[in-house]
Design an enzyme around this catalytic site. Structure first.
Site, PDB file in Angstrom:
ATOM      1  N   GLU A 104      -5.305  -3.050  -8.687  1.00 26.81           N
ATOM      2  CA  GLU A 104      -6.652  -2.626  -9.056  1.00 26.81           C
ATOM      3  C   GLU A 104      -6.671  -1.117  -9.275  1.00 26.81           C
ATOM      4  O   GLU A 104      -6.316  -0.344  -8.394  1.00 26.81           O
ATOM      5  CB  GLU A 104      -7.614  -3.012  -7.925  1.00 26.81           C
ATOM      6  CG  GLU A 104      -9.008  -2.458  -8.072  1.00 26.81           C
ATOM      7  CD  GLU A 104      -9.865  -2.746  -6.834  1.00 26.81           C
ATOM      8  OE1 GLU A 104      -9.344  -3.342  -5.865  1.00 26.81           O
ATOM      9  OE2 GLU A 104     -11.042  -2.366  -6.841  1.00 26.81           O
ATOM     10  N   ASP A 111     -11.999  -3.460   0.147  1.00 27.79           N
ATOM     11  CA  ASP A 111     -13.457  -3.315   0.211  1.00 27.79           C
ATOM     12  C   ASP A 111     -14.112  -4.423  -0.608  1.00 27.79           C
ATOM     13  O   ASP A 111     -13.435  -5.334  -1.091  1.00 27.79           O
ATOM     14  CB  ASP A 111     -13.887  -1.927  -0.298  1.00 27.79           C
ATOM     15  CG  ASP A 111     -13.496  -1.724  -1.759  1.00 27.79           C
ATOM     16  OD1 ASP A 111     -12.999  -2.692  -2.397  1.00 27.79           O
ATOM     17  OD2 ASP A 111     -13.682  -0.615  -2.276  1.00 27.79           O
ATOM     18  N   ASP A 155     -15.540  -4.411  -3.585  1.00 29.95           N
ATOM     19  CA  ASP A 155     -15.118  -4.489  -4.982  1.00 29.95           C
ATOM     20  C   ASP A 155     -13.753  -5.160  -5.109  1.00 29.95           C
ATOM     21  O   ASP A 155     -13.516  -5.968  -6.003  1.00 29.95           O
ATOM     22  CB  ASP A 155     -15.040  -3.086  -5.598  1.00 29.95           C
ATOM     23  CG  ASP A 155     -16.417  -2.570  -5.965  1.00 29.95           C
ATOM     24  OD1 ASP A 155     -17.375  -3.390  -5.975  1.00 29.95           O
ATOM     25  OD2 ASP A 155     -16.542  -1.357  -6.223  1.00 29.95           O
TER      26      ASP A 155
END
Ligand code: 0RA
Length: 654
Positions: free
Chosen positions: A437, A512, A514
């Site tokens: 990510e 987290d 996201d």
């Protein structure tokens, strides 16, 4: 064979060829065999095997329910690590067994029986991991206490590592009937002995859906949490729950059932506005993840019944081709449950039904049931047929689009996406692909990796909303195309596991919300379009640390990494308390780690922890995803309100 079966004993009560001593030896040899090779009996000694112990005992209670003698089961996780399974069935028989000259309860708990045709219970499971018998649970428990309420009395017996340490004793009187089994898994056998509430709750809920009217409770005395499941609608309620948030295409669920040649067939069907297929099949309450003959029969019947109706109602003209199986399953949510006396479970994970005669039986019952439903519900029929015809058109359009891209692709010099930093080895067995990510973490991963066998593909921005997109649209999305090309298998109908370029595809996202979201998106995509990748165990989730802790003084100032709050506290106390360490650094994202740290904590095979993604994880992701992204606002709001306080939990898998 030393492991003579209890069935033999029960059925051969007439002719004595052994007696007490021999059966005693069999008991000890049987228990030893189980303790020596637990994996043979329960699959593994990891978390799955541990939870199988509970399922095994619960299965016995469910058998009582299926026989019509039990309507309530309670599973309690107790503070000392033991589990209690209570039911209001008939109770385990306590009379002296004529062959073994011991109480039947002791026989049931100490003697192995081969595959469970025990006392010819109609639907006892004979393969797979279930149905191995409570004696296996007993053998793998530090201690076990069995209580049977029967004939006006309460009887108890205690065992340790499978061996009786008390005789069966009358412990009082009771007008109620039923069985209570309490056991503590042996920590010298299991890698972990901590039961997971969610895992158990999911399976118990499934059992409650599959056994209409049966009340199944889970009580966690460690935390005070409880769940109670009871569904008057059975598998109809199951389908409604699965379609929640997905926009049902017709209000009535198609329910059908029938019994032929000793096989009981039950199915519930409802289409939704989405484009994916959700068909869960079960044989004797076991989720047949790999499908099998019952699923084949179901699909054939569905395809035929929908095509017949399409011809009859003029949705297909004479000169038009039949709708394909995939077309009639677009947006399908269905539960298929069969019950049969001697199921054969095959396949890699023993979750594929092999009984060949079941195909035709299911086909007949399902075809008739669907035909009737479509005749009696013309509005539903119209909605379903319109959708299938649209799906056939879209599939044809997608095929043409794919053909175009394939021709274009062949002319290009390199087919691999530019964003992919590939590894050197070409052997997929060795090769790993990290899906990372964000660009900055992607940069660290590229620097930190072992370039010999580790490839990196950074994923940016919002990956598309796979829920609302049809397959042809999914293909149009650049991030997803890069992912598909890198993995190499293709997708959907053309998926070929042999072309996988990596046997480890590792999702590496921030710890987290996201990160959890992106992970849910990716798992949903794999689940829907590359499912065999998950089934083959090729998909993993990386575990980046939450904290970095540096000792203040001493010779060893090597940083330590903690993956949970509890571990952080443990490390700090080992190092001499808060005074002895610098302020721990809390990582908010992967991007805060430099290349070396990322390698040391998350990528180095010698030091990292990878969580293997199971189909169960992916199913859970798919459901969370549908609720978060689905077309209906109601369930989404409910879900977010219900789970807002558990965002931490949402972040963990496995
Ligand atoms: C042997 C025979 C019968 C039932 C059971 C065992 C039995 C085992 C367990 C384990 C947990 N709950 C259970 N309930 C029942 C048949 C009973 C009969 O024929 O009376």
């Amino acid at each position: 064979m030393a492991e003579k079966s209890v069935i033999d004993l029960l059925h051969s009560a007439g002719h004595d060829d052994g007696g007490y001593d021999e059966s005693q030896i069999q008991v000890l040899e049987g228990l030893e065999a189980v303790r020596r090779r637990p994996g043979m009996y329960i699959g593994s000694t990891g978390p799955q095997g541990l939870h199988h112990l509970v399922y095994e005992v619960v299965d016995n209670s469910v058998d009582e329910a299926m026989a019509g003698f039990c309507d309530h089961i309670v599973v309690t996780l107790r503070g000392d690590g033991s589990v209690r399974v209570w039911d209001n069935g008939r109770g385990i028989p306590t009379g002296i067994h004529p062959k073994v000259q011991k109480p039947t309860l002791e026989v049931v708990l100490t003697m192995l029986h081969a595959g469970g045709k025990f006392d010819s219970k109609a639907y006892k499971v004979s393969g797979g991991l279930h149905g191995v018998g409570v004696s296996v649970v007993n053998a793998l428990s530090a201690w076990l206490e069995a209580e049977s309420r029967r004939d006006g009395a309460v009887y108890r017996q205690r065992f340790e590592r499978g061996r009786p340490v008390t005789p069966l004793q009358k412990a009082g009187s009771s007008e109620a009937t039923g069985t209570t089994i309490t056991f503590l898994p042996d920590e010298s056998i299991f890698e972990t002995t901590a039961f997971d509430y969610e895992t158990l709750a999911q399976r118990l809920r499934e059992l409650a859906f599959l056994n209409r009217g049966l009340a199944v409770e889970l009580v966690d005395e460690r935390t005070g949490r409880t769940s109670k499941y009871r569904f008057e609608g059975g598998i109809v309620s199951f389908v409604q729950a699965l379609n929640k948030g997905k926009g049902p295409l017709h209000p009535q669920v198609c329910y059908l059932s029938g019994q032929r040649e000793g096989v009981a067939v039950e199915a519930a069907i409802q289409y939704n506005e989405g484009y994916s297929e959700t068909l869960y099949s079960f044989a004797n309450n076991i989720h047949t993840v790999e499908g099998g003959t019952h699923e084949t029969g179901f699909k054939m019947a569905l395809t035929r019944a929908v095509n017949d109706a399409a011809r009859r109602l003029g949705f297909l003209k004479e000169n038009q081709e039949n709708l394909g199986g995939e077309d009639v399953r677009e947006g399908l949510t269905a539960i298929l449950s069969v019950r049969l006396p001697e199921p054969q479970f095959e396949g890699q994970t023993k979750t594929k039904l092999g009984n060949s005669d079941v195909r035709a039986t299911v086909d007949t019952v399902v075809a008739e049931g669907i035909a009737t439903f479509l005749e009696e519900n013309p509005q539903a029929a119209r909605a379903i047929l319109e959708k299938a015809v649209m799906a056939a058109r879209a599939r044809e359009a997608a095929r043409r689009a794919r053909e175009l891209t394939r021709r274009k692709g062949a002319l290009e010099v390199t087919a691999l996406p530019g964003k992919l930093t590939d590894c050197q080895v070409r052997d997929p067995e060795e090769a790993e692909l990290f899906l990372v990510e964000g660009d900055s973490a992607g940069g660290s991963a590229k620097q930190g990796r072992d370039k010999r066998f580790q490839a990196v593909l950074p994923l940016r921005g919002k990956i598309l909303n796979v829920e609302k997109a049809r397959l042809d649209k999914v293909l149009g999305h650049e991030e997803i195309r890069a992912l598909i090309t890198a993995i190499g298998t293709g997708i959907g109908e053309e998926f070929d596991i042999r072309k996988a370029r990596y046997h480890r595809v590792i999702l590496m996202t921030d710890a987290d919300v996201d990160g959890a979201h992106i992970r849910t998106l990716l798992l949903t995509f794999f689940f829907r379009h590359m499912r065999p990748l998950i089934e083959h165990g090729y998909v993993y989730v990386a575990q980046p640390p939450l904290y970095r802790i540096v000792p203040k003084r001493g010779k060893d100032r090597e940083p330590r990494y903690a993956y949970s709050d509890a571990q952080r506290d443990r490390i700090i106390s080992e190092l001499g308390g808060w005074e002895a360490v610098e302020t721990p650094q809390r990582y908010k994202g992967l991007g805060e780690m430099d290349a070396e740290q990322l390698w040391a904590t998350t990528m180095d095979p010698a030091r990292r922890t990878l969580l293997a993604v199971s189909l169960q994880d992916a199913i859970a992701a798919d459901q969370i995803f549908s609720i978060l992204m689905g077309t209906e606002v109601g369930p989404r709001r409910e879900f977010i309100q219900e789970h807002a306080h558990e965002v931490q939990n949402l972040d963990t898998i496995g």
